[in-house]
Design a protein around this motif. Structure first.
Motif, PDB file in Angstrom:
ATOM      1  N   TYR A  39       0.828  -1.198   0.000  1.00 26.63           N
ATOM      2  CA  TYR A  39       0.000   0.000   0.000  1.00 26.63           C
ATOM      3  C   TYR A  39       0.865   1.252   0.000  1.00 26.63           C
ATOM      4  CZ  TYR A  39      -3.822  -3.096   1.293  1.00 26.63           C
ATOM      5  OH  TYR A  39      -4.751  -4.102   1.301  1.00 26.63           O
ATOM      6  N   TYR A  40       0.378   2.268  -0.674  1.00 22.16           N
ATOM      7  CA  TYR A  40       1.020   3.581  -0.675  1.00 22.16           C
ATOM      8  C   TYR A  40      -0.041   4.592  -0.274  1.00 22.16           C
ATOM      9  CZ  TYR A  40       3.147   7.919  -2.228  1.00 22.16           C
ATOM     10  OH  TYR A  40       3.644   9.190  -2.270  1.00 22.16           O
ATOM     11  N   THR A  41       0.301   5.496   0.634  1.00 24.00           N
ATOM     12  CA  THR A  41      -0.621   6.531   1.104  1.00 24.00           C
ATOM     13  C   THR A  41      -0.095   7.895   0.698  1.00 24.00           C
ATOM     14  OG1 THR A  41      -1.170   5.163   3.008  1.00 24.00           O
ATOM     15  CG2 THR A  41      -1.764   7.485   3.139  1.00 24.00           C
ATOM     16  N   GLY A  42      -0.998   8.757   0.226  1.00 27.65           N
ATOM     17  CA  GLY A  42      -0.603  10.102  -0.158  1.00 27.65           C
ATOM     18  C   GLY A  42      -1.765  11.066  -0.050  1.00 27.65           C
ATOM     19  N   TYR A  43      -1.514  12.314  -0.450  1.00 29.53           N
ATOM     20  CA  TYR A  43      -2.579  13.318  -0.513  1.00 29.53           C
ATOM     21  C   TYR A  43      -2.416  14.112  -1.797  1.00 29.53           C
ATOM     22  CZ  TYR A  43       0.617  17.090   0.667  1.00 29.53           C
ATOM     23  OH  TYR A  43       1.642  17.993   0.632  1.00 29.53           O
ATOM     24  N   THR A  44      -3.520  14.667  -2.267  1.00 29.77           N
ATOM     25  CA  THR A  44      -3.511  15.420  -3.517  1.00 29.77           C
ATOM     26  C   THR A  44      -4.773  16.264  -3.627  1.00 29.77           C
ATOM     27  OG1 THR A  44      -3.421  15.214  -5.943  1.00 29.77           O
ATOM     28  CG2 THR A  44      -4.630  13.508  -4.765  1.00 29.77           C
ATOM     29  N   PRO A  45      -4.715  17.377  -4.342  1.00 29.62           N
ATOM     30  CA  PRO A  45      -5.937  18.131  -4.610  1.00 29.62           C
ATOM     31  C   PRO A  45      -6.740  17.545  -5.786  1.00 29.62           C
ATOM     32  CG  PRO A  45      -4.039  19.372  -5.374  1.00 29.62           C
ATOM     33  CD  PRO A  45      -3.520  18.130  -4.689  1.00 29.62           C
ATOM     34  N   ASP A  46      -6.121  16.682  -6.594  1.00 32.10           N
ATOM     35  CA  ASP A  46      -6.780  16.118  -7.783  1.00 32.10           C
ATOM     36  C   ASP A  46      -6.520  14.615  -7.837  1.00 32.10           C
ATOM     37  OD1 ASP A  46      -7.627  15.340 -10.333  1.00 32.10           O
ATOM     38  OD2 ASP A  46      -6.857  17.151 -11.299  1.00 32.10           O
ATOM     39  N   ILE A  47      -7.438  13.840  -7.288  1.00 35.07           N
ATOM     40  CA  ILE A  47      -7.228  12.403  -7.139  1.00 35.07           C
ATOM     41  C   ILE A  47      -7.124  11.675  -8.489  1.00 35.07           C
ATOM     42  CG2 ILE A  47      -9.681  11.834  -6.828  1.00 35.07           C
ATOM     43  CD1 ILE A  47      -6.728  10.181  -4.996  1.00 35.07           C
ATOM     44  N   GLY A  48      -7.945  12.042  -9.442  1.00 40.85           N
ATOM     45  CA  GLY A  48      -7.891  11.378 -10.750  1.00 40.85           C
ATOM     46  C   GLY A  48      -6.551  11.583 -11.438  1.00 40.85           C
ATOM     47  N   ARG A  49      -6.081  12.808 -11.408  1.00 31.75           N
ATOM     48  CA  ARG A  49      -4.781  13.130 -12.023  1.00 31.75           C
ATOM     49  C   ARG A  49      -3.651  12.393 -11.306  1.00 31.75           C
ATOM     50  NH1 ARG A  49      -0.742  17.039 -11.241  1.00 31.75           N
ATOM     51  NH2 ARG A  49       0.310  17.624 -13.166  1.00 31.75           N
ATOM     52  N   ARG A  50      -3.740  12.338  -9.997  1.00 33.20           N
ATOM     53  CA  ARG A  50      -2.675  11.705  -9.215  1.00 33.20           C
ATOM     54  C   ARG A  50      -2.570  10.212  -9.502  1.00 33.20           C
ATOM     55  NH1 ARG A  50       2.136  12.907  -7.134  1.00 33.20           N
ATOM     56  NH2 ARG A  50       2.506  11.845  -5.166  1.00 33.20           N
ATOM     57  N   ILE A  51      -3.709   9.533  -9.614  1.00 32.26           N
ATOM     58  CA  ILE A  51      -3.683   8.097  -9.921  1.00 32.26           C
ATOM     59  C   ILE A  51      -3.081   7.873 -11.304  1.00 32.26           C
ATOM     60  CG2 ILE A  51      -5.087   6.004 -10.217  1.00 32.26           C
ATOM     61  CD1 ILE A  51      -4.779   7.083  -7.275  1.00 32.26           C
ATOM     62  N   LYS A  52      -3.450   8.721 -12.257  1.00 33.78           N
ATOM     63  CA  LYS A  52      -2.860   8.619 -13.602  1.00 33.78           C
ATOM     64  C   LYS A  52      -1.345   8.805 -13.554  1.00 33.78           C
ATOM     65  CE  LYS A  52      -6.947  10.079 -16.130  1.00 33.78           C
ATOM     66  NZ  LYS A  52      -7.607  11.157 -16.881  1.00 33.78           N
ATOM     67  N   LEU A  53      -0.887   9.775 -12.740  1.00 28.57           N
ATOM     68  CA  LEU A  53       0.555   9.995 -12.606  1.00 28.57           C
ATOM     69  C   LEU A  53       1.249   8.773 -12.004  1.00 28.57           C
ATOM     70  CD1 LEU A  53       0.746  13.700 -11.359  1.00 28.57           C
ATOM     71  CD2 LEU A  53       1.612  12.802 -13.519  1.00 28.57           C
ATOM     72  N   HIS A  54       0.637   8.187 -10.977  1.00 26.30           N
ATOM     73  CA  HIS A  54       1.219   6.971 -10.385  1.00 26.30           C
ATOM     74  C   HIS A  54       1.347   5.882 -11.447  1.00 26.30           C
ATOM     75  CE1 HIS A  54       1.631   7.937  -6.168  1.00 26.30           C
ATOM     76  NE2 HIS A  54       0.370   8.327  -6.072  1.00 26.30           N
ATOM     77  N   ASN A  55       0.301   5.695 -12.215  1.00 25.26           N
ATOM     78  CA  ASN A  55       0.314   4.621 -13.205  1.00 25.26           C
ATOM     79  C   ASN A  55       1.196   4.917 -14.406  1.00 25.26           C
ATOM     80  OD1 ASN A  55      -1.145   2.495 -12.018  1.00 25.26           O
ATOM     81  ND2 ASN A  55      -3.037   3.665 -12.296  1.00 25.26           N
ATOM     82  N   ALA A  56       1.554   6.185 -14.582  1.00 33.61           N
ATOM     83  CA  ALA A  56       2.493   6.560 -15.646  1.00 33.61           C
ATOM     84  C   ALA A  56       3.939   6.525 -15.140  1.00 33.61           C
ATOM     85  CB  ALA A  56       2.150   7.957 -16.171  1.00 33.61           C
TER      86      ALA A  56
END
Length: 109
Positions: A39-56
Motif C-alpha cells: 500500500y502507498y498513502t498520499g494526498y492530492t488536490p486532484d485524485i484522478g490526475r494523481r492516480i494517472k501519474l502513479h500509473n504513468a
C-alpha cells in the motif's frame, strides 16, 4: 508616502488571502494498492490526475516500480493541514490497520 503605506497594506492583505486560499479547498488523502500488494498513502488536490501519474510512473518513487496501482481508499478534506495530518497518521499504521480502514469504507458503500 500615504499611498505607499496603503499599497503595502493592500499587498499584505492579498498575500494573507492567497495563503488561506492555498490551504483550503479539496484535498484527498488516499491509499493505493500496488501491483505487488503493498500500500502507498498520499494526498492530492486532484485524485484522478494523481492516480494517472502513479500509473504513468511519475506519481512517487515508491510506486514507480510497483505499477499498476489501484485506488482502494480515499477521503476528502477541506483543509490542507487536516489532509496532511491524516496522511501522516495513516502512513504510521500497520498493514492490518490500513486494511481495516479499507474494509470499513467498503462496508459503507
Amino acid at each position: 508616502h500615504e499611498c505607499e503605506n496603503s499599497l503595502r497594506h493592500c499587498t499584505a492583505q492579498v498575500n494573507v488571502i492567497m495563503k488561506k486560499f492555498a490551504r483550503t479547498g479539496r484535498f484527498h488523502v488516499y491509499i493505493v494498492q500496488c501491483h505487488d500488494g503493498t500500500y502507498y498513502t498520499g494526498y492530492t488536490p486532484d485524485i484522478g490526475r494523481r492516480i494517472k501519474l502513479h500509473n504513468a510512473g511519475r506519481g512517487a518513487r515508491y510506486t514507480r516500480d510497483r505499477r499498476p496501482v489501484k485506488l482502494v481508499w480515499c477521503k476528502e478534506y477541506r483543509y490542507f493541514k487536516r489532509a496532511v495530518s491524516e496522511e501522516r497518521r495513516i502512513q504510521g499504521l500497520t498493514r492490518n490497520q490500513k486494511e481495516k480502514i479499507i474494509k470499513e469504507k467498503s462496508r459503507s458503500l
